[in-house]
Design an enzyme around this catalytic site. Sequence first.
Site, PDB file in Angstrom:
ATOM      1  N   GLY A  48      25.518  -5.003  -0.912  1.00  0.00           N
ATOM      2  CA  GLY A  48      24.579  -5.237   0.181  1.00  0.00           C
ATOM      3  C   GLY A  48      23.195  -5.429  -0.400  1.00  0.00           C
ATOM      4  O   GLY A  48      22.934  -5.023  -1.539  1.00  0.00           O
ATOM      5  N   GLN A  96      13.971  -5.570  -0.661  1.00  0.00           N
ATOM      6  CA  GLN A  96      14.350  -5.460  -2.078  1.00  0.00           C
ATOM      7  C   GLN A  96      14.015  -6.717  -2.871  1.00  0.00           C
ATOM      8  O   GLN A  96      13.998  -6.685  -4.098  1.00  0.00           O
ATOM      9  CB  GLN A  96      15.848  -5.162  -2.227  1.00  0.00           C
ATOM     10  CG  GLN A  96      16.247  -3.793  -1.694  1.00  0.00           C
ATOM     11  CD  GLN A  96      17.719  -3.562  -1.926  1.00  0.00           C
ATOM     12  OE1 GLN A  96      18.542  -3.932  -1.104  1.00  0.00           O
ATOM     13  NE2 GLN A  96      18.063  -2.970  -3.055  1.00  0.00           N
ATOM     14  N   CYS A  98      22.108   1.672  -5.915  1.00  0.00           N
ATOM     15  CA  CYS A  98      21.226   0.702  -5.257  1.00  0.00           C
ATOM     16  C   CYS A  98      20.626  -0.212  -6.317  1.00  0.00           C
ATOM     17  O   CYS A  98      20.222   0.266  -7.378  1.00  0.00           O
ATOM     18  CB  CYS A  98      20.119   1.448  -4.517  1.00  0.00           C
ATOM     19  SG  CYS A  98      18.949   0.372  -3.691  1.00  0.00           S
ATOM     20  N   LEU A  99      20.552  -1.519  -6.016  1.00  0.00           N
ATOM     21  CA  LEU A  99      19.995  -2.458  -6.993  1.00  0.00           C
ATOM     22  C   LEU A  99      18.519  -2.175  -7.281  1.00  0.00           C
ATOM     23  O   LEU A  99      18.014  -2.555  -8.333  1.00  0.00           O
ATOM     24  CB  LEU A  99      20.167  -3.902  -6.497  1.00  0.00           C
ATOM     25  CG  LEU A  99      21.615  -4.398  -6.394  1.00  0.00           C
ATOM     26  CD1 LEU A  99      21.665  -5.776  -5.743  1.00  0.00           C
ATOM     27  CD2 LEU A  99      22.294  -4.430  -7.758  1.00  0.00           C
ATOM     28  N   HIS A 155      23.120   2.151   4.687  1.00  0.00           N
ATOM     29  CA  HIS A 155      22.262   2.121   3.493  1.00  0.00           C
ATOM     30  C   HIS A 155      21.215   0.998   3.622  1.00  0.00           C
ATOM     31  O   HIS A 155      20.029   1.203   3.360  1.00  0.00           O
ATOM     32  CB  HIS A 155      23.147   1.925   2.254  1.00  0.00           C
ATOM     33  CG  HIS A 155      22.418   1.771   0.959  1.00  0.00           C
ATOM     34  ND1 HIS A 155      22.579   2.642  -0.100  1.00  0.00           N
ATOM     35  CD2 HIS A 155      21.527   0.835   0.515  1.00  0.00           C
ATOM     36  CE1 HIS A 155      21.806   2.248  -1.110  1.00  0.00           C
ATOM     37  NE2 HIS A 155      21.167   1.155  -0.767  1.00  0.00           N
ATOM     38  N   GLU A 156      21.664  -0.194   4.035  1.00  0.00           N
ATOM     39  CA  GLU A 156      20.753  -1.346   4.110  1.00  0.00           C
ATOM     40  C   GLU A 156      19.747  -1.202   5.253  1.00  0.00           C
ATOM     41  O   GLU A 156      18.579  -1.581   5.104  1.00  0.00           O
ATOM     42  CB  GLU A 156      21.539  -2.658   4.240  1.00  0.00           C
ATOM     43  CG  GLU A 156      22.508  -2.961   3.092  1.00  0.00           C
ATOM     44  CD  GLU A 156      21.921  -2.830   1.702  1.00  0.00           C
ATOM     45  OE1 GLU A 156      20.701  -3.055   1.529  1.00  0.00           O
ATOM     46  OE2 GLU A 156      22.674  -2.475   0.770  1.00  0.00           O
ATOM     47  N   HIS A 162      16.868   0.760   4.205  1.00  0.00           N
ATOM     48  CA  HIS A 162      15.862  -0.008   3.454  1.00  0.00           C
ATOM     49  C   HIS A 162      14.819  -0.622   4.400  1.00  0.00           C
ATOM     50  O   HIS A 162      13.640  -0.708   4.057  1.00  0.00           O
ATOM     51  CB  HIS A 162      16.523  -1.147   2.674  1.00  0.00           C
ATOM     52  CG  HIS A 162      17.063  -0.748   1.328  1.00  0.00           C
ATOM     53  ND1 HIS A 162      16.259  -0.246   0.330  1.00  0.00           N
ATOM     54  CD2 HIS A 162      18.317  -0.804   0.816  1.00  0.00           C
ATOM     55  CE1 HIS A 162      17.016   0.003  -0.740  1.00  0.00           C
ATOM     56  NE2 HIS A 162      18.259  -0.318  -0.471  1.00  0.00           N
TER      57      HIS A 162
HETATM   58 NI    NI Z   1      19.911  -0.200  -1.738  1.00  0.00          NI
END
Ligand code: NI
Length: 156
Positions: free
Chosen positions: A50, A55, A93-94, A135-136, A139
Amino acid sequence: MAKILKIITDPNPILRNISEPVENEDINDPKMIDFTEDMKKTMLEKDGVGLAAPQVGENIRLIVVNTKDGVLPMFNPQITKRSFGKYWEQEGCLSLPMVFGDVKRCKKITCIYRNIKGEKIELKAEGLLARIIQHEVDHLNGILFTDRAKRIHKEE
Ligand code: NI
């Protein structure tokens, strides 16, 4: 051609902002469609499941999530129902390279969002997909998984 975007990593104030809703007339804009394609490509290239627009430096309410039917872009996602049942599982997480931790998330959620055509869609999700969406959406509200996690650790 879709391009790979630069991923912003923690700490960066962009990751901590509350992102702005996308206006309906902007969803169908060719620039937005290109940006969505870039986000999809970036997520797949980085082996993410995701990715949220902040991000890659845009504080707008857009996420892309990997589903069994392909990568789904979701504009203005809103979680409208959450199950009482929750479970812990490890997340990464990226924007936090090599960092992992266990996060408690709802097993099932209902989510309302706009698709790439601007149509309102209701999605019921459970398990991993429900976890990714939670999770997204975090963000978009300036929340990182480490804010909620236990057993946070780095893996080289
Ligand atoms: Ni993330």
